[in-house]
Write an enzyme that holds these catalytic residues in place. Structure first.
Site, short mmCIF file in Angstrom:
data_model
loop_
_atom_site.label_atom_id
_atom_site.label_comp_id
_atom_site.label_asym_id
_atom_site.label_seq_id
_atom_site.Cartn_x
_atom_site.Cartn_y
_atom_site.Cartn_z
CE LYS A 238 -12.93 2.81 1.13
NZ LYS A 238 -11.93 3.43 2.04
CG HIS B 205 7.40 -29.66 4.39
ND1 HIS B 205 7.94 -30.86 3.98
CD2 HIS B 205 8.07 -29.31 5.51
CE1 HIS B 205 8.89 -31.23 4.84
NE2 HIS B 205 8.98 -30.30 5.78
CD GLU C 274 -3.15 0.84 2.14
OE1 GLU C 274 -4.13 0.14 1.83
OE2 GLU C 274 -3.00 1.38 3.26
#
Length: 543
Positions: A504, A384, A353
């Site tokens: 938004k 793994h 950000e």
């Protein structure tokens, strides 16, 4: 503080381009063979953190050239501007003064002529007083029961910082209390966080600077009042971290239980502010203060240490080296400490950000790569999972390994085994395994290509004595200032975040279309229109 030349036209940048052509063909096997002292010469010890950066594809000349680039980009001047409260967040005309959040009493830091340090300590004192009341049982819920459950409601920095800090410092937290965190607007997040809790014993901390995005907070209010019944109960079960006193009062929270914030403190840099109230409630005011001390120590180190011995500067410059010269697109952060399991997620917001920008401070489009992608998992879990790609894949992935010399929860050989894996992984990534070594071991010729490790994969190792609140503060501040260093080199604004706004804003329009009782007149693109129509058809279909 404008630059005379664009980044890629600076002589220091051009010198690094030439140097890269010489260094890119060097292998870490040869670099270590040529210098038996390399492992200690390329290392810095400060603020309780030991940085071994010897396993990077660099020479002493590389570091000198990177430092020259930092000087050409006026890193020292930009650093002082930040610490002095100048408005270096140019697009929002704000200071970026998170360092004031951990400044000691008596230090003076002026913003628009006002010393903000007394304000910061007033809020810290209020937090400590409230924490004492919760812990002692002096503060009780509406029905007289003590508070046993704390739920932090926030999004972005108002969630990622607190949840990371709680998990990181869980060893020091109160075990007679439950701490949970709600951030996702998905209702499942709320339901699962509250399913087994008693509202009479539950405190919600609503973290919202503007106190306007309140869907989860309103749901929490409804959930609490279903059991408590009385509107007056809100004042005993909700507190706010905000700047909007009017909105907080309208919600039903006593203004005395609003913990203040400032516009010069961005969300992803706020875990040591009142946003950290849940952290203080979990670990206590004394441990919280120790964390602030760790932050401040790293702040001072970054501000004063010469670049060649400066942990954040070195890490920031190495990130630029791989991002812009080697073309590496990601950085893996690999903490060998289970308590730091949320640290990579926290860094994702801090780094991406901050530095995911495509224009300079002056608004010109960059002609170079900026912020890389940060990701990772704790300890041997990742070994793994994705280490295969790091070791033998076609992509160069620089890695930060983080380890501790002492276990917080000793269990026989467990910690020695954990750290053996850390040291072995950095060694394997650096030096690999050659075809000759494999044949000497008797590996069949047909299998040799599959088992060959090229090595030459760069790593940093950060080693601390023990994970304490103070160590965590130093570690977070290290990455904060590394991010800032990178942003200064790239000449971008590391403190705004306009990239989160467009989606938004569009969602505010779309929600009306989704909930409309009549078929809306959709004017999106054909894809979005079709998705909305399909959603509306299926959203109320019987299960």
């Amino acid at each position: 503080m404008a630059r005379a030349l664009p980044l890629t036209e600076l002589p220091a940048w051009k010198a690094l381009l030439t140097h890269y052509q010489e260094v890119r063909v060097l292998h870490l096997r040869q670099l270590f063979a040529d210098d038996p002292q390399r492992g200690t010469q390329f290392a810095v010890d400060a603020c309780g953190l030991y940085l071994d950066y010897s396993k990077n594809r660099i020479t002493a000349e590389t570091i000198q050239l990177l430092i020259q680039l930092a000087e050409a980009c006026k890193l020292r001047e930009r650093t002082e501007a930040m610490f002095k409260g100048q408005k270096i967040n140019v697009t929002e005309q704000r200071a970026a003064l998170h360092t004031a959040l951990r400044a000691p009493v008596g230090e003076r830091i002026l913003v628009d002529g006002i010393d903000v340090v007394p304000e910061v300590h007033a809020v810290l004192g209020k937090m400590a007083d409230f924490t004492g009341k919760i812990h002692s049982g002096a503060w009780r819920g509406h029905s007289g029961l003590p508070i046993r459950n704390v739920i932090n409601i926030g999004i972005g920095g108002s969630d990622l910082g607190p949840v990371m800090a709680y998990e990181a410092l869980r060893h020091y937290s109160r075990r007679d209390m439950i701490f949970r965190f709600i951030s996702n607007i998905d209702g499942t997040d709320f339901v699962e966080a509250t399913r087994d809790l008693n509202p009479e014993e539950t405190l919600f901390i609503i973290c919202s600077k503007t106190f306007k995005t309140l869907a989860n907070a309103q749901t929490a209010r409804k959930w609490a009042l279903q059991k408590l019944g009385d509107e007056q109960a809100v004042a005993r079960h909700f507190v706010a971290v905000s700047t909007n006193a009017e909105g907080v009062a309208e919600f039903g929270i006593d203004s005395e239980q609003m913990f203040g914030m400032w516009d010069w403190d961005g969300g992803r840099y706020s875990m040591d502010s009142a946003i950290g109230l849940s952290t203080m409630l979990a670990i206590g005011a004394e441990n919280f203060q120790a964390m602030l001390s760790g932050f401040h120590d790293m702040d001072q180190h970054f501000r004063t240490a010469r670049f060649g011995q400066n942990l954040p500067v070195l890490m920031g410059l190495l990130a630029v080296w791989y991002n812009n010269f080697f073309g590496a697109q990601t950085v893996a952060v690999l903490p060998y400490e289970q308590y730091l399991k949320r640290f990579p997620a926290y860094l994702q917001q801090l780094t991406m950000e901050s530095n995911g920008k495509h224009v300079t401070l002056g608004g010109m489009k960059v002609d170079y790569q900026t912020g890389p992608i940060y990701w990772g998992e704790p300890g041997t879990n990742g070994q793994h999972s994705f280490y295969q790609l790091i070791h033998q894949g076609t992509k160069l992935v620089p890695c930060d390994f983080i380890g501790f010399c002492q276990a917080l929860n000793p269990q026989g050989r467990h910690h020695d085994l954990l750290m053996a894996n850390l040291f072995a992984q950095t060694e394997a990534l650096a030096f690999g395994k050659t075809e000759e070594e494999l044949r000497t071991e008797g590996t069949p010729d047909w299998l040799v290509p599959h088992r060959t490790f090229e090595g030459n994969r760069p790593t940093n190792t950060l080693l601390a004595e023990r994970l304490t609140p103070k160590t965590l503060g130093s570690l977070v501040a290290l990455y904060e200032h590394s991010v800032f260093t990178q942003g200064v080199i790239w000449n971008i604004d590391s403190f705004d975040q306009w990239g989160v706004e467009l989606g938004k804003a569009l969602a505010e329009k779309t929600i009306l279309e989704l909930e409309s009782s009549k078929a809306p007149n959709l004017r999106h693109d054909s894809s979005t229109n079709a998705l909305i129509e399909r959603y509306r058809r299926f959203r109320k279909r019987k299960k």
